[in-house]
Write a protein that holds these residues in place. Sequence first.
Motif, PDB file in Angstrom:
ATOM      1  N   TYR A  77      10.053   2.027  -3.146  1.00 61.17           N
ATOM      2  CA  TYR A  77       8.618   2.093  -3.457  1.00 61.17           C
ATOM      3  C   TYR A  77       7.902   2.849  -2.346  1.00 61.17           C
ATOM      4  O   TYR A  77       8.282   2.744  -1.177  1.00 61.17           O
ATOM      5  N   ASP A  78       6.852   3.595  -2.715  1.00 58.22           N
ATOM      6  CA  ASP A  78       6.040   4.312  -1.739  1.00 58.22           C
ATOM      7  C   ASP A  78       5.075   3.303  -1.090  1.00 58.22           C
ATOM      8  O   ASP A  78       4.228   2.736  -1.785  1.00 58.22           O
ATOM      9  N   PRO A  79       5.209   3.093   0.237  1.00 60.50           N
ATOM     10  CA  PRO A  79       4.372   2.066   0.873  1.00 60.50           C
ATOM     11  C   PRO A  79       2.875   2.372   0.771  1.00 60.50           C
ATOM     12  O   PRO A  79       2.056   1.460   0.860  1.00 60.50           O
ATOM     13  N   ASP A  80       2.503   3.627   0.588  1.00 62.62           N
ATOM     14  CA  ASP A  80       1.071   3.969   0.555  1.00 62.62           C
ATOM     15  C   ASP A  80       0.436   3.673  -0.793  1.00 62.62           C
ATOM     16  O   ASP A  80      -0.728   3.310  -0.870  1.00 62.62           O
ATOM     17  N   THR A  81       1.183   3.854  -1.862  1.00 66.92           N
ATOM     18  CA  THR A  81       0.555   3.742  -3.189  1.00 66.92           C
ATOM     19  C   THR A  81       1.201   2.681  -4.084  1.00 66.92           C
ATOM     20  O   THR A  81       0.632   2.327  -5.115  1.00 66.92           O
ATOM     21  N   GLU A  82       2.371   2.176  -3.685  1.00 58.19           N
ATOM     22  CA  GLU A  82       3.096   1.270  -4.574  1.00 58.19           C
ATOM     23  C   GLU A  82       3.327  -0.135  -3.968  1.00 58.19           C
ATOM     24  O   GLU A  82       4.068  -0.933  -4.536  1.00 58.19           O
ATOM     25  N   VAL A  83       2.714  -0.387  -2.841  1.00 57.45           N
ATOM     26  CA  VAL A  83       2.792  -1.718  -2.220  1.00 57.45           C
ATOM     27  C   VAL A  83       1.361  -2.134  -1.874  1.00 57.45           C
ATOM     28  O   VAL A  83       0.609  -1.350  -1.306  1.00 57.45           O
ATOM     29  N   TYR A  84       1.007  -3.363  -2.232  1.00 56.53           N
ATOM     30  CA  TYR A  84      -0.364  -3.829  -2.019  1.00 56.53           C
ATOM     31  C   TYR A  84      -0.303  -5.266  -1.514  1.00 56.53           C
ATOM     32  O   TYR A  84       0.342  -6.117  -2.126  1.00 56.53           O
ATOM     33  N   VAL A  85      -0.958  -5.541  -0.399  1.00 54.01           N
ATOM     34  CA  VAL A  85      -0.882  -6.857   0.243  1.00 54.01           C
ATOM     35  C   VAL A  85      -1.977  -7.767  -0.314  1.00 54.01           C
ATOM     36  O   VAL A  85      -3.127  -7.332  -0.492  1.00 54.01           O
TER      37      VAL A  85
END
Length: 384
Positions: A77-85
């Motif tokens: 997954y792209d940490p900038d656009t596909e991971v959300y905390v």
Amino acid sequence: MRPFGETIFAEMSRLAAETGAVNLGQGFPDTDGPRSLLDGAARHILGGVNQYPPGPGRPELRAAVAADRERRLGTAYDPDTEVYVTVGATAGIAAAVLALVEPGDEVVLFEPMYDSYAAVIALAGGVRRPVTLRPDPGDGGRFTFDPAELRAAIGPRTRMVLLNSPHNPTGTVFTRAELAEVADLCREHDLVAVTDEVYEHLTFDGAEHVPLASLPGMRERTLAVSSVGKTFSVTAWKTGWVVGPEPLVRAVRTVNQFLTFTANGALQLAVADALRDETAWVAAQRDALRAKRDRLAAGLSAAGFRVLRPQGTYFVMTDIRPLGHTDGIAFTRALPGRAGVAAVPAQVLYDDTEAGRHLVRFAFCKRDEVLDEAVDRLVRAFAG
Ligand SMILES: Cc1ncc(COP(=O)(O)O)c(C=O)c1O
């Protein structure tokens, strides 16, 4: 929201406190997470990480989540656009349901179901379509579903499948074949999947946690939700994340910026380090929990409960009928007074209350001496 009232977990914890009962109701550990994680949080707070982090989360944690998922599970997954905390998995699941379910849309899920699911589906104006998990007598009472019932639950208004594996409260870890049934239907009916994976590290006896997103055609339609509470024994930290394809994560972000906006930044930095550095702690914790499961399951059997084989999570599900009881709610309301132990009636986690009437859940994420004391009390009350 009128039907929702006080949760059974809160009621049972209150009863336990009032009566001095050993509380095996609510699923929280009575020991702390790894020392480096606790030190890290303290260090970051004292070091001045005390203002709003970026809405999607600290980049360090997003990168750590993506790296951890790719290393362990093979999905990138792209940490900038596909991971959300998010503020725990609970907020991630709520934002996902509120973002993707329109009034009248149906959500297919498995019951018994974690209590926040029904509430957030109601908040979204959605309709829940539960498929009942039942104990398989040929498999030690492991809970599973009938694929025909799953297929029948899906109709023209179905929008989402919400799946929790490893599953609370049954302890079932869905097999690849079971997940393939779900994935086939998601593809066939163009459904979105939301997966609650908060117990992803807590699997026993060789049961493997397989993320639904790793099945063919599922990555682009699945939001996977997890959190730090169960993995690192810090349930109060409420730090979680949602990973999935950019358009679905963007929808979650649009909603969540008006729910919690963001989550504690110092904790996020500490968790980012622990995901990378504390894998041995997580493995040791899993082994310790397996032993605790066996300890409590043996004790419950000795007291006369029928134990239904759990393969993961913090919980053992039991059938109280061998003790001569049939109503789990009445049984658990009386249990603190009668035996000095608190547990949770599974019936409240079902729409089909008959299916769960005689089932009671015990948590084993407690120190051995606490489990032993609870077992002594139960044996004295029921088998003494
Ligand atoms: C299945 C399931 N999902 C979500 C949660 C809550 O996770 P969090 O504390 O990260 O919000 C729990 C906690 O008990 C759980 O059992």
